[in-house]
Design an enzyme around this catalytic site. Structure first.
Site, PDB file in Angstrom:
ATOM      1  N   LYS A  74       0.834  -1.071   0.095  1.00  0.00           N
ATOM      2  CA  LYS A  74       0.155  -0.011  -0.094  1.00  0.00           C
ATOM      3  C   LYS A  74       0.816   1.470   0.022  1.00  0.00           C
ATOM      4  O   LYS A  74       0.580   2.353  -0.324  1.00  0.00           O
ATOM      5  CB  LYS A  74      -1.011   0.035   1.240  1.00  0.00           C
ATOM      6  CG  LYS A  74      -2.012  -0.915   0.992  1.00  0.00           C
ATOM      7  CD  LYS A  74      -2.966  -0.828   2.438  1.00  0.00           C
ATOM      8  CE  LYS A  74      -4.112  -2.063   1.943  1.00  0.00           C
ATOM      9  NZ  LYS A  74      -5.204  -1.770   3.072  1.00  0.00           N
ATOM     10  N   ASN A  95      -4.778   1.855  -1.610  1.00  0.00           N
ATOM     11  CA  ASN A  95      -5.311   0.524  -1.905  1.00  0.00           C
ATOM     12  C   ASN A  95      -6.009   0.375  -3.132  1.00  0.00           C
ATOM     13  O   ASN A  95      -6.466  -0.806  -3.351  1.00  0.00           O
ATOM     14  CB  ASN A  95      -6.051   0.406  -0.627  1.00  0.00           C
ATOM     15  CG  ASN A  95      -7.567   0.898  -0.776  1.00  0.00           C
ATOM     16  OD1 ASN A  95      -7.556   1.992  -1.252  1.00  0.00           O
ATOM     17  ND2 ASN A  95      -8.468   0.363  -0.304  1.00  0.00           N
ATOM     18  N   ASP A 110      -9.733   2.988   1.698  1.00  0.00           N
ATOM     19  CA  ASP A 110      -9.925   2.472   3.108  1.00  0.00           C
ATOM     20  C   ASP A 110     -10.323   3.484   4.035  1.00  0.00           C
ATOM     21  O   ASP A 110     -10.901   3.280   5.166  1.00  0.00           O
ATOM     22  CB  ASP A 110      -8.198   2.281   3.558  1.00  0.00           C
ATOM     23  CG  ASP A 110      -7.818   0.894   3.047  1.00  0.00           C
ATOM     24  OD1 ASP A 110      -8.733   0.169   2.713  1.00  0.00           O
ATOM     25  OD2 ASP A 110      -6.385   0.664   2.941  1.00  0.00           O
ATOM     26  N   GLY A 132      -0.346  -1.438  15.224  1.00  0.00           N
ATOM     27  CA  GLY A 132      -0.010  -1.560  13.618  1.00  0.00           C
ATOM     28  C   GLY A 132       0.396  -0.094  13.085  1.00  0.00           C
ATOM     29  O   GLY A 132       0.203   0.959  13.647  1.00  0.00           O
ATOM     30  N   GLY A 134       1.411   0.055   9.539  1.00  0.00           N
ATOM     31  CA  GLY A 134       1.198  -0.287   8.028  1.00  0.00           C
ATOM     32  C   GLY A 134       0.525   0.926   7.165  1.00  0.00           C
ATOM     33  O   GLY A 134       0.007   2.066   7.858  1.00  0.00           O
ATOM     34  N   LEU A 217      -9.626  -4.770  11.981  1.00  0.00           N
ATOM     35  CA  LEU A 217      -9.763  -4.686  10.697  1.00  0.00           C
ATOM     36  C   LEU A 217      -9.807  -6.044   9.845  1.00  0.00           C
ATOM     37  O   LEU A 217     -10.013  -6.271   8.722  1.00  0.00           O
ATOM     38  CB  LEU A 217      -8.641  -3.876  10.053  1.00  0.00           C
ATOM     39  CG  LEU A 217      -9.289  -2.108   9.973  1.00  0.00           C
ATOM     40  CD1 LEU A 217      -9.172  -1.612  11.337  1.00  0.00           C
ATOM     41  CD2 LEU A 217      -7.682  -1.680   9.056  1.00  0.00           C
TER      42      LEU A 217
END
Length: 276
Positions: A74, A95, A110, A132, A134, A217
């Site tokens: 991404k 994305n 997203d 996370g 990312g 998610l």
């Protein structure tokens, strides 16, 4: 992977999802259901490769219309595109890639999916534990900041967490140093708990409390270990399936230029995806 009920002919438009690995993705299922709902003669196929440049070359050579981008590409895909939408540029993650007149344009749906999933969850003034760092976490931090929330970043790679802190504010913490009273909302933006690793959770159960909202998610499985433990502790839960469906519909809106999102459509798709 071609779904059994897909009829391919010379007029079928080819779309793809890229990432590595792709064992978890349900994007072909979602798009298959959507194309049938909308009467679009198209198919979305998975292409997995560790070499992103080869995937981009394939998209250009095959004139792919729509490409869904998943982990781990991404962010790394951005320099390989012809242009990037303003929101995706601000987030620093793509994305969705749309091929317009042989120019590859990057978008981030997203954002829309996250906003849809969190539509009933007030963020202003709330402490949000974001696990996370990312591409998906970046989109989440963007939404949280824009809606007045305060991010607490927990990520094994501190360098990535610091990047998010620099972009969107908030603070970095170690999970072992937090208590449940420090957190109003917990969001998992890692693949922990994703099929086939369904017995794992990124959050110790001691951090989950009934006053919280827990958003995972991960959508495969729909009921992750984190979601199950959050429900057991009385927290409100949000499955990743909501975000997944909403962002997928938005991808097709970008491709077709038509407004198609409705609550009824999302409800029908949710039932069909869960059944599949």
């Amino acid at each position: 992977m071609i779904l059994q009920n897909q009829m391919i002919n010379e007029k079928t438009q080819l779309n793809m999802v890229i990432g590595h690995p792709l064992l978890h993705t349900k994007s072909p299922v979602l798009h298959d259901v959507l194309y049938k709902e909308l009467g679009i003669n198209a198919v979305l196929l998975p292409f997995s490769n560790t070499d992103l440049k080869k995937l981009i070359s394939a998209i250009r050579a095959m004139s792919i219309n729509l490409t869904a981008v998943t982990m781990p590409f991404k962010q790394s895909i951005i320099p390989l595109l012809d242009s990037v939408d303003g929101t995706a540029s601000s987030v620093g993650a793509v994305n969705t890639v749309i091929n317009r007149d042989n120019k590859l344009i990057g978008y981030n749906t997203d954002i829309f999916g996250i906003e849809y999933a969190l539509r009933g969850t007030p963020l202003r003034g709330k402490n949000v534990l974001l696990i996370g760092a990312g591409g998906a976490a970046t989109a989440l931090a963007y939404v949280i900041k824009n809606n007045g929330g305060k991010c607490i970043y927990a990520n094994r790679a501190l360098k990535k967490a610091r990047r998010l802190q620099k972009l969107f504010g908030g603070k970095i913490a170690r999970i072992e140093n937090l208590s449940s009273k420090d957190i109003d909302i917990i969001i998992n933006a890692t693949p922990v708990g994703m099929h086939p690793d369904i017995k794992s959770s990124p959050v110790p159960i001691r951090l989950i409390d009934k006053h919280q909202t827990v958003f995972d998610l991960v959508y495969n499985p729909v009921q992750t270990k984190l979601i199950k433990e959050a429900r057991k502790n009385g927290a409100k839960t949000i499955s990743g399936i909501d975000m997944f469906i909403a962002q997928g519909i938005k991808q097709i809106e970008l491709w077709t230029g038509k407004k198609i999102i409705t609550p009824k459509l999302i409800g029908r798709l949710k039932k069909k995806i869960i059944k599949n």
